[in-house]
Write a protein that holds these residues in place. Structure first.
Motif, mmCIF file in Angstrom:
data_model
loop_
_atom_site.group_PDB
_atom_site.id
_atom_site.type_symbol
_atom_site.label_atom_id
_atom_site.label_comp_id
_atom_site.label_asym_id
_atom_site.label_seq_id
_atom_site.Cartn_x
_atom_site.Cartn_y
_atom_site.Cartn_z
ATOM 1 N N MET A 1 -16.237 -9.750 9.801
ATOM 2 C CA MET A 1 -15.651 -9.456 8.515
ATOM 3 C C MET A 1 -15.780 -10.702 7.649
ATOM 4 S SD MET A 1 -11.838 -7.998 7.739
ATOM 5 C CE MET A 1 -11.752 -6.706 8.925
ATOM 6 N N ASN A 2 -16.217 -10.514 6.417
ATOM 7 C CA ASN A 2 -16.351 -11.697 5.571
ATOM 8 C C ASN A 2 -14.984 -12.109 5.021
ATOM 9 O OD1 ASN A 2 -15.802 -10.150 3.313
ATOM 10 N ND2 ASN A 2 -17.939 -9.834 2.768
ATOM 11 N N SER A 3 -14.937 -13.315 4.491
ATOM 12 C CA SER A 3 -13.657 -13.892 4.072
ATOM 13 C C SER A 3 -13.040 -13.142 2.887
ATOM 14 C CB SER A 3 -13.836 -15.366 3.736
ATOM 15 O OG SER A 3 -14.657 -15.518 2.608
ATOM 16 N N ARG A 4 -13.855 -12.563 2.036
ATOM 17 C CA ARG A 4 -13.319 -11.828 0.877
ATOM 18 C C ARG A 4 -12.575 -10.572 1.344
ATOM 19 N NH1 ARG A 4 -16.783 -9.985 -4.410
ATOM 20 N NH2 ARG A 4 -14.979 -9.339 -5.599
ATOM 21 N N ARG A 5 -13.139 -9.827 2.266
ATOM 22 C CA ARG A 5 -12.491 -8.639 2.811
ATOM 23 C C ARG A 5 -11.226 -9.015 3.593
ATOM 24 N NH1 ARG A 5 -16.941 -4.384 5.060
ATOM 25 N NH2 ARG A 5 -17.784 -3.821 3.028
ATOM 26 N N GLN A 6 -11.317 -10.107 4.292
ATOM 27 C CA GLN A 6 -10.178 -10.564 5.070
ATOM 28 C C GLN A 6 -9.007 -10.934 4.147
ATOM 29 O OE1 GLN A 6 -11.075 -13.889 7.616
ATOM 30 N NE2 GLN A 6 -9.711 -13.111 9.207
ATOM 31 N N LYS A 7 -9.294 -11.580 3.021
ATOM 32 C CA LYS A 7 -8.236 -11.928 2.058
ATOM 33 C C LYS A 7 -7.610 -10.667 1.470
ATOM 34 C CE LYS A 7 -9.968 -16.444 0.630
ATOM 35 N NZ LYS A 7 -10.550 -17.229 -0.469
ATOM 36 N N ARG A 8 -8.429 -9.663 1.145
ATOM 37 C CA ARG A 8 -7.913 -8.391 0.607
ATOM 38 C C ARG A 8 -7.009 -7.705 1.638
ATOM 39 N NH1 ARG A 8 -13.145 -5.488 -1.781
ATOM 40 N NH2 ARG A 8 -13.657 -7.043 -3.329
ATOM 41 N N LEU A 9 -7.468 -7.679 2.875
ATOM 42 C CA LEU A 9 -6.682 -7.049 3.932
ATOM 43 C C LEU A 9 -5.318 -7.721 4.066
ATOM 44 C CD1 LEU A 9 -6.461 -5.053 6.296
ATOM 45 C CD2 LEU A 9 -7.485 -6.821 7.749
ATOM 46 N N TRP A 10 -5.283 -9.037 4.097
ATOM 47 C CA TRP A 10 -4.019 -9.763 4.193
ATOM 48 C C TRP A 10 -3.150 -9.524 2.963
ATOM 49 C CZ3 TRP A 10 -2.060 -10.975 8.506
ATOM 50 C CH2 TRP A 10 -2.864 -11.331 9.590
ATOM 51 N N SER A 11 -3.749 -9.447 1.797
ATOM 52 C CA SER A 11 -2.982 -9.183 0.566
ATOM 53 C C SER A 11 -2.346 -7.799 0.613
ATOM 54 C CB SER A 11 -3.892 -9.284 -0.662
ATOM 55 O OG SER A 11 -4.396 -10.584 -0.798
ATOM 56 N N VAL A 12 -3.140 -6.798 0.999
ATOM 57 C CA VAL A 12 -2.621 -5.431 1.078
ATOM 58 C C VAL A 12 -1.533 -5.344 2.141
ATOM 59 C CG1 VAL A 12 -3.232 -3.057 1.713
ATOM 60 C CG2 VAL A 12 -4.715 -4.351 0.183
ATOM 61 N N LEU A 13 -1.733 -5.915 3.299
ATOM 62 C CA LEU A 13 -0.714 -5.910 4.349
ATOM 63 C C LEU A 13 0.565 -6.605 3.896
ATOM 64 C CD1 LEU A 13 -2.757 -6.550 7.630
ATOM 65 C CD2 LEU A 13 -1.507 -4.491 6.983
ATOM 66 N N SER A 14 0.436 -7.725 3.204
ATOM 67 C CA SER A 14 1.614 -8.449 2.688
ATOM 68 C C SER A 14 2.389 -7.596 1.707
ATOM 69 C CB SER A 14 1.178 -9.752 2.009
ATOM 70 O OG SER A 14 0.543 -10.600 2.918
ATOM 71 N N ILE A 15 1.678 -6.913 0.801
ATOM 72 C CA ILE A 15 2.342 -6.051 -0.188
ATOM 73 C C ILE A 15 3.056 -4.898 0.510
ATOM 74 C CG2 ILE A 15 1.914 -4.425 -2.071
ATOM 75 C CD1 ILE A 15 -0.262 -6.402 -3.045
ATOM 76 N N VAL A 16 2.402 -4.260 1.475
ATOM 77 C CA VAL A 16 3.021 -3.143 2.202
ATOM 78 C C VAL A 16 4.270 -3.610 2.939
ATOM 79 C CG1 VAL A 16 2.680 -1.542 4.145
ATOM 80 C CG2 VAL A 16 0.896 -1.799 2.412
ATOM 81 N N ILE A 17 4.214 -4.748 3.586
ATOM 82 C CA ILE A 17 5.376 -5.271 4.318
ATOM 83 C C ILE A 17 6.519 -5.610 3.359
ATOM 84 C CG2 ILE A 17 6.194 -7.230 5.685
ATOM 85 C CD1 ILE A 17 3.464 -7.149 7.125
ATOM 86 N N LEU A 18 6.202 -6.222 2.223
ATOM 87 C CA LEU A 18 7.239 -6.554 1.237
ATOM 88 C C LEU A 18 7.887 -5.295 0.652
ATOM 89 C CD1 LEU A 18 5.627 -9.593 -0.626
ATOM 90 C CD2 LEU A 18 7.612 -9.601 0.890
ATOM 91 N N VAL A 19 7.085 -4.300 0.321
ATOM 92 C CA VAL A 19 7.634 -3.047 -0.227
ATOM 93 C C VAL A 19 8.506 -2.351 0.819
ATOM 94 C CG1 VAL A 19 7.002 -0.732 -1.019
ATOM 95 C CG2 VAL A 19 5.823 -2.716 -1.949
ATOM 96 N N ALA A 20 8.049 -2.290 2.061
ATOM 97 C CA ALA A 20 8.837 -1.669 3.130
ATOM 98 C C ALA A 20 10.156 -2.416 3.328
ATOM 99 C CB ALA A 20 8.043 -1.634 4.430
ATOM 100 N N GLY A 21 10.112 -3.743 3.282
ATOM 101 C CA GLY A 21 11.339 -4.531 3.416
ATOM 102 C C GLY A 21 12.302 -4.288 2.265
ATOM 103 N N ALA A 22 11.772 -4.196 1.048
ATOM 104 C CA ALA A 22 12.622 -3.940 -0.122
ATOM 105 C C ALA A 22 13.267 -2.557 -0.038
ATOM 106 C CB ALA A 22 11.808 -4.074 -1.404
ATOM 107 N N ILE A 23 12.492 -1.566 0.360
ATOM 108 C CA ILE A 23 13.040 -0.209 0.495
ATOM 109 C C ILE A 23 14.107 -0.176 1.593
ATOM 110 C CG2 ILE A 23 12.485 2.148 1.217
ATOM 111 C CD1 ILE A 23 9.809 1.800 -0.256
ATOM 112 N N GLY A 24 13.850 -0.831 2.707
ATOM 113 C CA GLY A 24 14.833 -0.892 3.783
ATOM 114 C C GLY A 24 16.123 -1.563 3.349
ATOM 115 N N ALA A 25 16.024 -2.657 2.594
ATOM 116 C CA ALA A 25 17.216 -3.355 2.102
ATOM 117 C C ALA A 25 18.002 -2.482 1.128
ATOM 118 C CB ALA A 25 16.814 -4.672 1.439
ATOM 119 N N MET A 26 17.309 -1.747 0.260
ATOM 120 C CA MET A 26 17.996 -0.863 -0.694
ATOM 121 C C MET A 26 18.718 0.267 0.034
ATOM 122 S SD MET A 26 15.604 -0.577 -4.098
ATOM 123 C CE MET A 26 14.313 0.287 -3.267
#
Length: 163
Positions: A1-26
Motif C-alpha cells: 500500500m502506498n503512503s497516500r492510501r495509508q494516510k487516507r485510511l488512517w484519517s478515515v479510521l480516526s474520523i470514524v472512531i471520533l464520531v463513534a466516541g462522540a455518539i457514545g458520550a452523548m
C-alpha cells in the motif's frame, strides 16, 4: 500500500472512531436525563411481561389521583406529602414547594422527581389537571374506568370495595 492510501485510511479510521466516541458520550449523558412515565401500579408491580421496575434514585414522572384525606402539610415548612393511586397500590409523593392552585384531593396530577424507595417519590415538580376536561393522555389511559375508595371509607372485611 502506498503512503497516500495509508494516510487516507488512517484519517478515515480516526474520523470514524471520533464520531463513534462522540455518539457514545452523548447517549451516556442523555441516559441520565430520561424521565419515564409510570402509574402507581406500574411503579410497584413493574412494566411488561418481565415486570421491569425503576431503580432507586431514577428520575421519573408519575401520574394518578390524589387520595382523599392523604395530604399532609408540615406546619414549619413547605413540605407536603400525599398519596397517589390508580387501579391498585398507593404510592406516596413528597414535595417541598408551593403546589399549583388546582391541586386538591381526588384530582389527577403528574409529579416529576426521583424514586427514594419502592413506594416513595421525592418530587421536584407537581402539575395539576388544568380544568375538568383536560387530563394528560398517559393518566387518562391508565385511569380509564377506575373508581378508588379512600382508605377511610373501606370496609374491614376483605378486599371488597378497596382499590
Amino acid at each position: 500500500m502506498n503512503s497516500r492510501r495509508q494516510k487516507r485510511l488512517w484519517s478515515v479510521l480516526s474520523i470514524v472512531i471520533l464520531v463513534a466516541g462522540a455518539i457514545g458520550a452523548m447517549l451516556y449523558a442523555l441516559q441520565q436525563n430520561i424521565n419515564l412515565f409510570y402509574t402507581p401500579t406500574q411503579l410497584v408491580e413493574g412494566i411488561g411481561k418481565d415486570k421491569i421496575r425503576p431503580e432507586i434514585g431514577q428520575r421519573l414522572r408519575i401520574g394518578g389521583l390524589v387520595v382523599e384525606g392523604s395530604v399532609q402539610r408540615d406546619p414549619e415548612s413547605l413540605l407536603v406529602r400525599f398519596d397517589l393511586v390508580d387501579t391498585g397500590p398507593i404510592v406516596t409523593v413528597e414535595y417541598e414547594g408551593i403546589l399549583p392552585d388546582l391541586f386538591r384531593e381526588g384530582q389527577g396530577i403528574v409529579a416529576q422527581g426521583h424514586l427514594v424507595n419502592e413506594r416513595l417519590i421525592r418530587a421536584t415538580e407537581v402539575l395539576a389537571k388544568h380544568d375538568e376536561e383536560y387530563m394528560p393522555a398517559e393518566v387518562a389511559k391508565a385511569l380509564m374506568g377506575i373508581e378508588h375508595v379512600p382508605p377511610s371509607q373501606q370496609t374491614s372485611y376483605g378486599s371488597e370495595g378497596s382499590y
